[in-house]
Write an enzyme that holds these catalytic residues in place. Structure first.
Site, PDB file in Angstrom:
ATOM      1  CB  THR A  39      35.295  41.405  48.916  1.00  0.00           C
ATOM      2  OG1 THR A  39      34.387  40.617  48.154  1.00  0.00           O
ATOM      3  CG2 THR A  39      34.844  42.851  48.891  1.00  0.00           C
ATOM      4  CG  ASP A 178      35.632  33.092  40.059  1.00  0.00           C
ATOM      5  OD1 ASP A 178      34.864  33.901  40.615  1.00  0.00           O
ATOM      6  OD2 ASP A 178      36.550  33.432  39.301  1.00  0.00           O
TER       7      ASP A 178
HETATM    8  C1  GLA Z   1      37.853  36.883  39.508  1.00  0.00           C
HETATM    9  C2  GLA Z   1      38.556  35.984  40.515  1.00  0.00           C
HETATM   10  C3  GLA Z   1      37.780  35.908  41.830  1.00  0.00           C
HETATM   11  C4  GLA Z   1      37.458  37.317  42.353  1.00  0.00           C
HETATM   12  C5  GLA Z   1      36.859  38.185  41.250  1.00  0.00           C
HETATM   13  C6  GLA Z   1      36.681  39.626  41.669  1.00  0.00           C
HETATM   14  O1  GLA Z   1      36.623  36.334  39.140  1.00  0.00           O
HETATM   15  O2  GLA Z   1      38.694  34.677  39.977  1.00  0.00           O
HETATM   16  O3  GLA Z   1      38.500  35.168  42.778  1.00  0.00           O
HETATM   17  O4  GLA Z   1      38.598  37.916  42.904  1.00  0.00           O
HETATM   18  O5  GLA Z   1      37.651  38.170  40.065  1.00  0.00           O
HETATM   19  O6  GLA Z   1      35.720  39.725  42.669  1.00  0.00           O
END
Ligand code: GLA
Length: 394
Positions: A39, A178
């Protein structure tokens, strides 16, 4: 290993490797996302927390403009050396491209390094588990630079620069979740983040008698990054089609489920309609889940976690047999409140809420059934919820 033991061991490796004493120590966590998957780059909400596993660093300043880094996890890579200016991605430098990327985006943002460092890192995050070891090291490097050069950047600025390093230098088109969770984490809290506006608030995780169990599929070689980019492009294309009839629409995360259902017919490709539906419904689910948790309805939160997995499996198609097997086994175990894949998907880990007294039985059953079906064993981490990236005592 306890913190003191880790630092002591690192101190002796530092002295052996660099022939001097370290001056400062840092810790940067990994993250687990409880709900709100895929999202972030769709302008929706996420609900991650920083965990007690992460990356430790010992640092000493150097007088020249070179940085030397050594990872205790990758002794074969040896000491990696790079200049603090004019950097380019260099595949031969392997993991060091993450901190190099941070140095580069700092330089391009006008924060030029006046010297380099000797840095020893040691990570407690399992590699490939989808717990953001790369974001952990990026934000770590940002904090090291910020402190050493007195840049006075706030954490959200460092989070954005760290994401930029991953997007522009490393070349992975990730969203903001993240780095945000790693930098802004708060002990015993999850973060409700609106990725459209970067407004956020902390929500206390009162999981009385319940723990967050992360189960790693241990799947080798997942092709996550190319499939990730395909999902992003599909959502962008769906959004552009919706914009033809709703020009003011800025992101899929702005739509309610009902609005989406009314508009969905304007997304011509069926597959893209499904991808967009996941983005919209997952965002709604995330807000509902936080409401449930804050009303102490952990059971409702767990049901929404399960629903998130179904949607990631059926509409977004980012699970795969390993993650589905883990989730399906977990759903059948007594004492499991909810279970779903976490992170980008394809491999990596699931996150489960498990009653404390059921954890041992959960591990045994999941390990036995998963190993029988997949052919190798999963591994488990019971996660504590940590503060974000910070200086620690040396
Ligand atoms: C990875 C990406 C995040 C996010 C997730 C899915 O961890 O680094 O930015 O998009 O996937 O939610």
């Amino acid at each position: 290993m306890k913190l003191m033991e880790i630092i002591q061991e690192m101190r002796s490796v530092f002295e052996k490797t660099f022939g001097k004493e370290p001056a400062r120590a840092y810790f940067s966590p990994g993250r687990v996302n409880l709900i709100g998957e895929h999202t972030d780059y769709n302008g929706g909400h996420v609900f991650p927390c920083a965990i007690t596993l992460g990356t430790y660093a010992l640092v000493a300043d150097r007088e020249d403009n070179v940085t030397r880094m050594y990872s205790m996890n990758l002794p074969k890579a040896g000491v990696v050396e790079f200049p603090m200016t004019g950097l380019r991605k260099d595949p031969a430098k392997d993991w060091a491209n993450y901190p190099m990327g941070v140095v580069d985006v700092f330089e391009k943002a006008g924060h030029r390094a006046s010297h380099g460092f000797d840095i020893l890192v040691y990570g407690t995050l399992p590699a490939g588990a989808g717990l953001s070891s790369s974001a952990s090291i990026e934000v770590l490097m940002s904090v090291i630079l910020n402190e050493a050069f007195g840049l006075d950047l706030d954490m959200v600025e460092m989070v954005k620069l760290s994401q930029r390093a991953e997007n522009q230098f490393v070349g992975v088109n990730c969203g903001i979740m993240d780095q945000f969770a790693v930098g802004m984490g708060k002990k015993d809290h999850a973060i409700l983040l609106d990725c459209n506006t970067l407004e956020y608030r902390y929500s206390k995780l009162v999981l009385t008698g319940t723990s967050i169990v992360i189960t790693n599929t241990n799947k080798p070689h997942s092709l996550a990054s190319s499939a990730y980019n395909v999902r992003r492009a599909q959502c962008e294309h769906a959004l552009n089609e919706l914009k033809e009839i709703r020009p003011e629409l800025g992101a899929l995360g702005e739509l309610s489920n009902e609005e989406f259902e009314q508009l969905a017919g304007h997304v011509t490709e069926v597959l893209e309609r499904h991808r967009a539906r996941h983005a919209v419904f997952e965002n709604t689910r995330t807000l509902e889940a936080v409401k449930a948790l804050e009303a102490n309805d952990v059971a409702a939160f767990g049901r929404l976690m399960n629903a998130s997995h179904y949607s990631l499996r059926d509409d977004y198609e980012v699970t795969g047999v390993e993650l589905d097997t883990l989730a399906e086994i977990a759903w059948g175990v007594e004492g499991v409140i909810g279970s779903r894949m976490t992170g980008a998907g394809f491999g990596g880990s699931t996150v489960s809420l498990v009653k404390n007294e059921a954890i041992e039985g959960f591990k045994q059953q999941v390990e036995a059934e998963y190993t029988k079906k997949i052919g190798y064993a999963p591994s488990f981490v019971v996660a504590g919820i940590s503060d974000g990236t910070r200086r620690i005592e040396l």
